[in-house]
Design an enzyme around this catalytic site. Sequence first.
Site, PDB file in Angstrom:
ATOM      1  N   ASN A 186     -22.603 -25.937-134.829  1.00  0.00           N
ATOM      2  CA  ASN A 186     -23.041 -26.133-136.214  1.00  0.00           C
ATOM      3  C   ASN A 186     -24.342 -25.418-136.539  1.00  0.00           C
ATOM      4  O   ASN A 186     -24.833 -25.505-137.667  1.00  0.00           O
ATOM      5  CB  ASN A 186     -23.189 -27.631-136.526  1.00  0.00           C
ATOM      6  CG  ASN A 186     -24.271 -28.307-135.690  1.00  0.00           C
ATOM      7  OD1 ASN A 186     -24.793 -27.742-134.730  1.00  0.00           O
ATOM      8  ND2 ASN A 186     -24.605 -29.535-136.040  1.00  0.00           N
ATOM      9  N   LYS A 187     -24.911 -24.680-135.567  1.00  0.00           N
ATOM     10  CA  LYS A 187     -26.165 -23.975-135.797  1.00  0.00           C
ATOM     11  C   LYS A 187     -25.931 -22.662-136.552  1.00  0.00           C
ATOM     12  O   LYS A 187     -24.803 -22.247-136.800  1.00  0.00           O
ATOM     13  CB  LYS A 187     -26.855 -23.690-134.457  1.00  0.00           C
ATOM     14  CG  LYS A 187     -27.285 -24.932-133.677  1.00  0.00           C
ATOM     15  CD  LYS A 187     -28.314 -25.734-134.425  1.00  0.00           C
ATOM     16  CE  LYS A 187     -29.083 -26.700-133.532  1.00  0.00           C
ATOM     17  NZ  LYS A 187     -28.244 -27.656-132.811  1.00  0.00           N
TER      18      LYS A 187
END
Length: 405
Positions: A186-187
């Site tokens: 999710n970065k």
Amino acid sequence: MARCVDQEIPLSKPDISELEERAVLQVLRSGRLALGPVSEQFEALVADRAGCRYGVSCSSGTAGLHMALQALGIGPDDEVITTPFSFIASSNCILFVGAKPVFVDICPKTLNMDPSLVEAAITPRTKAILAVETFGNPAHMDAYAQIAAKHEIPLIEDCCEALGTQHKGCPAGHFGRIGVFGFYPNKQITTGEGGMVVTDDERLAEMCRSLRNQGRPMATTGLGPQSPSHGTEGSFGGVPAGSWLRHERLGYNYRLSEINAAIGVAQMQRLDSILEKRSAVARAYIDRLCGHPHLVMPTIEEGSEMSWFVFVVRLAPTYTSEERNRIVRGLRNHDVGAADYFPCIHLQQFYRERFGFHPGMFPIAESVSQRTLALPFYNTLTSREIDLVAQTLEVMVERENLSRG
């Protein structure tokens, strides 16, 4: 409520292209799957983006923070000042080395630590400041660095959520004595699982290379054998005879594979495009929701360039955590991803039992935490989907308002 799309809008989604697929395939065909040249290329790319001389890849941002603390010699009876409003790993790593996290409250606008409270919390036992760039916001990082220099203690920059951000012209990763990035899916960029330590200090970099590689000698922790059978003179990587089975300190298996690094290299080559896409999604959300009377938008201070990790809005101060939780459930029930980013660390059960923390100790962090609401956020989110998310959120908030009577 009628559905307008054919499937769920998830909370997050990685941006993987054919470039990443080709890079992984090339590594698989090379026969070199660990401690190879692709990892070194990835380290150089991330270090350069952070304006640092050295990068040390590792298995996660958590592993990187653990190594950073250990490389700085922080241990039992030491204190490390940090934020209660973060993902729990930033504080857990302090416990890994036997030190004590000393929390200070946050600034209500930036959601990072209040610099005045950081300085007030310093004692003779304080051995570091561990500052988090919450949600990719670099505000106050220069102030933390000045405080750390004044008191001659290191600043550890947890920039796991902030790759690509800048504050007053200084890039994330360059404010502290040592910085740590994370590359979970999710970065801003992902390696699947992975992290990176960055620093200008050669000794710290070499110590981290040793710690990630089972405590092997510092001079032989770069390119090296993939199995004990290669640990002889003349093997690739120039590892001296026997060194692969020689361990100078307690270390860990925190290495990043060549496969993960290959994904990272491809993602770094696309970083500027990725950041712009995320910024466009954030702008679209702000434009769509900024006039809502019951929502607080993210605040970006002058001089800061946000690198969007997630998109988190807050409900107005009159809302309770129970009301926020019902809104989150309502969004999920309508196939819209949502989450409460972040529950306060000091109120997690383990921390309350171990340290005696209780509600009311950090009122700003607690107030913010009970009202945060993370919305779907990823590069390929369309304007139609953003509008659907906004419509659904508005309906859920209105429903909650009606239930109040």
